[in-house]
Scaffold this motif. Sequence first.
Motif, PDB file in Angstrom:
ATOM      1  N   PHE A 131       0.501   4.004   6.523  1.00 35.57           N
ATOM      2  CA  PHE A 131      -0.471   4.491   5.542  1.00 35.57           C
ATOM      3  C   PHE A 131       0.123   5.394   4.468  1.00 35.57           C
ATOM      4  N   HIS A 132       1.408   5.715   4.575  1.00 34.50           N
ATOM      5  CA  HIS A 132       2.087   6.557   3.587  1.00 34.50           C
ATOM      6  C   HIS A 132       1.444   7.936   3.471  1.00 34.50           C
ATOM      7  N   VAL A 133       1.061   8.507   4.606  1.00 28.06           N
ATOM      8  CA  VAL A 133       0.538   9.870   4.650  1.00 28.06           C
ATOM      9  C   VAL A 133       1.228  10.607   5.786  1.00 28.06           C
ATOM     10  N   ALA A 134       1.196  11.947   5.724  1.00 23.13           N
ATOM     11  CA  ALA A 134       1.772  12.753   6.799  1.00 23.13           C
ATOM     12  C   ALA A 134       0.869  12.676   8.030  1.00 23.13           C
ATOM     13  N   PRO A 135       1.438  12.823   9.218  1.00 21.40           N
ATOM     14  CA  PRO A 135       0.627  12.816  10.450  1.00 21.40           C
ATOM     15  C   PRO A 135      -0.332  14.002  10.484  1.00 21.40           C
ATOM     16  N   PRO A 136      -1.330  13.965  11.352  1.00 25.70           N
ATOM     17  CA  PRO A 136      -2.266  15.096  11.481  1.00 25.70           C
ATOM     18  C   PRO A 136      -1.545  16.382  11.884  1.00 25.70           C
ATOM     19  N   ASP A 137      -2.060  17.518  11.400  1.00 21.02           N
ATOM     20  CA  ASP A 137      -1.493  18.811  11.772  1.00 21.02           C
ATOM     21  C   ASP A 137      -1.766  19.124  13.237  1.00 21.02           C
ATOM     22  N   ILE A 157     -19.523  24.706   6.552  1.00 23.79           N
ATOM     23  CA  ILE A 157     -18.981  23.512   5.897  1.00 23.79           C
ATOM     24  C   ILE A 157     -18.638  22.480   6.968  1.00 23.79           C
ATOM     25  N   ILE A 158     -19.141  21.273   6.793  1.00 26.05           N
ATOM     26  CA  ILE A 158     -18.824  20.174   7.707  1.00 26.05           C
ATOM     27  C   ILE A 158     -18.300  19.003   6.892  1.00 26.05           C
ATOM     28  N   THR A 159     -17.052  18.636   7.114  1.00 31.26           N
ATOM     29  CA  THR A 159     -16.488  17.436   6.516  1.00 31.26           C
ATOM     30  C   THR A 159     -16.666  16.312   7.527  1.00 31.26           C
ATOM     31  N   SER A 160     -17.146  15.169   7.057  1.00 31.23           N
ATOM     32  CA  SER A 160     -17.481  14.091   7.987  1.00 31.23           C
ATOM     33  C   SER A 160     -17.200  12.739   7.347  1.00 31.23           C
ATOM     34  N   PHE A 163      -9.265  10.844   8.278  1.00 33.26           N
ATOM     35  CA  PHE A 163      -9.463   9.737   7.350  1.00 33.26           C
ATOM     36  C   PHE A 163      -8.540   9.940   6.155  1.00 33.26           C
ATOM     37  N   ILE A 164      -8.298   8.869   5.431  1.00 29.18           N
ATOM     38  CA  ILE A 164      -7.387   8.907   4.283  1.00 29.18           C
ATOM     39  C   ILE A 164      -8.203   8.751   3.009  1.00 29.18           C
ATOM     40  N   ARG A 165      -7.981   9.641   2.052  1.00 31.69           N
ATOM     41  CA  ARG A 165      -8.687   9.582   0.780  1.00 31.69           C
ATOM     42  C   ARG A 165      -7.708   9.762  -0.365  1.00 31.69           C
ATOM     43  N   LYS A 166      -8.200   9.570  -1.559  1.00 31.02           N
ATOM     44  CA  LYS A 166      -7.367   9.784  -2.739  1.00 31.02           C
ATOM     45  C   LYS A 166      -7.229  11.286  -2.964  1.00 31.02           C
ATOM     46  N   ALA A 167      -5.996  11.750  -3.094  1.00 32.92           N
ATOM     47  CA  ALA A 167      -5.760  13.173  -3.309  1.00 32.92           C
ATOM     48  C   ALA A 167      -6.184  13.564  -4.725  1.00 32.92           C
ATOM     49  N   PRO A 168      -6.695  14.785  -4.904  1.00 30.45           N
ATOM     50  CA  PRO A 168      -7.071  15.227  -6.248  1.00 30.45           C
ATOM     51  C   PRO A 168      -5.880  15.182  -7.188  1.00 30.45           C
ATOM     52  N   ALA A 169      -6.126  14.754  -8.414  1.00 28.24           N
ATOM     53  CA  ALA A 169      -5.046  14.684  -9.399  1.00 28.24           C
ATOM     54  C   ALA A 169      -4.652  16.081  -9.843  1.00 28.24           C
ATOM     55  N   PRO A 170      -3.344  16.380  -9.923  1.00 28.80           N
ATOM     56  CA  PRO A 170      -2.909  17.710 -10.385  1.00 28.80           C
ATOM     57  C   PRO A 170      -3.232  17.895 -11.854  1.00 28.80           C
ATOM     58  N   ALA A 171      -3.481  19.143 -12.225  1.00 25.92           N
ATOM     59  CA  ALA A 171      -3.760  19.447 -13.637  1.00 25.92           C
ATOM     60  C   ALA A 171      -2.523  19.153 -14.474  1.00 25.92           C
ATOM     61  N   GLN A 172      -2.739  18.568 -15.655  1.00 26.85           N
ATOM     62  CA  GLN A 172      -1.626  18.206 -16.526  1.00 26.85           C
ATOM     63  C   GLN A 172      -1.796  18.832 -17.899  1.00 26.85           C
ATOM     64  N   ALA A 173      -0.661  19.154 -18.497  1.00 29.42           N
ATOM     65  CA  ALA A 173      -0.695  19.691 -19.858  1.00 29.42           C
ATOM     66  C   ALA A 173      -1.075  18.582 -20.832  1.00 29.42           C
ATOM     67  N   PRO A 174      -1.701  18.935 -21.961  1.00 31.45           N
ATOM     68  CA  PRO A 174      -2.061  17.919 -22.962  1.00 31.45           C
ATOM     69  C   PRO A 174      -0.849  17.088 -23.378  1.00 31.45           C
ATOM     70  N   ARG A 209      -2.279   9.372  -1.692  1.00 35.86           N
ATOM     71  CA  ARG A 209      -3.199   9.433  -0.569  1.00 35.86           C
ATOM     72  C   ARG A 209      -2.985  10.731   0.203  1.00 35.86           C
ATOM     73  N   GLU A 210      -4.054  11.231   0.801  1.00 36.78           N
ATOM     74  CA  GLU A 210      -3.932  12.396   1.676  1.00 36.78           C
ATOM     75  C   GLU A 210      -4.754  12.174   2.934  1.00 36.78           C
ATOM     76  N   LEU A 211      -4.260  12.749   4.018  1.00 34.78           N
ATOM     77  CA  LEU A 211      -4.964  12.672   5.288  1.00 34.78           C
ATOM     78  C   LEU A 211      -5.862  13.892   5.409  1.00 34.78           C
ATOM     79  N   ALA A 212      -7.142  13.664   5.671  1.00 34.41           N
ATOM     80  CA  ALA A 212      -8.103  14.755   5.799  1.00 34.41           C
ATOM     81  C   ALA A 212      -8.727  14.713   7.186  1.00 34.41           C
TER      82      ALA A 212
END
Length: 231
Positions: free
Chosen positions: A18-24, A163-166, A39-50, A66-69
């Motif tokens: 899956f190209h993600v790090a294993p669970p902590d 907070i509950i992530t599900s 679960f695997i989701r799209k990681a937030p895009a980093p802020a970029q300069a104009p 991708r990131e493992l959540a």
Amino acid sequence: MTTHYESVHPDTLYPEAFHVAPPDVPLGRSLVPRRPGVFIRKAPAPAQAPVQEPQEPPTERDKPVRELAAGQFGLVPPWVKSASDAKLRSTKLVNARAETVTTSNNFREAWLGARRCIVPMMAFFVDDLRSGKPVPTRIARVDGQPMGVAGLWECWTGPEGEIITSYTLLTVNANSHALMHRYGHGGSEKRMPAVLNEGAYDAWLTAHPEKAREFLRTYPANWLTANPVQK
């Protein structure tokens, strides 16, 4: 319904498949409603300069990261009012029907908000009732590799700041599936998780909601194997 599945093991399969790090934190092998899973989701895009100059054509590096959540198995809709209500409802919301995901009050916001995910697993379990009594049966890939199942995720915030992530698994009709039509109660609709093709993971995570429907289909029967679970 798919209410029981087997988590990915060993942990080295997460980066390989899956190209993600294993669970902590190590997961339990058996995942049932309200148990902690990943679960695997799209990681937030980093802020970029104009950008001052014309951009170059997209490259391999421009693919979504991708990131493992971590989250509980069983979705908590955003309209739930209390943590106790969330506890009760989430056990019934471990599956989302692909046919009604855009109209269901439980899943519509996650779908339209593109909170799609991939649920990694080694196998899922069904009951074989053909003998007259349930025989737990493990459904896995023939090659023994992990499966990535299409899912949705939510992050619920309660009135007291809880907070509950599900997450939930998306399922499709399997009445005509050569393998899955054997399982479940006779006369009832047959369902199975929407297992994704490996090459479609990034496209599933980034597709427009209407385009994303095309990924929700049955997995080929000849790529799956079914084995009774030894007690």
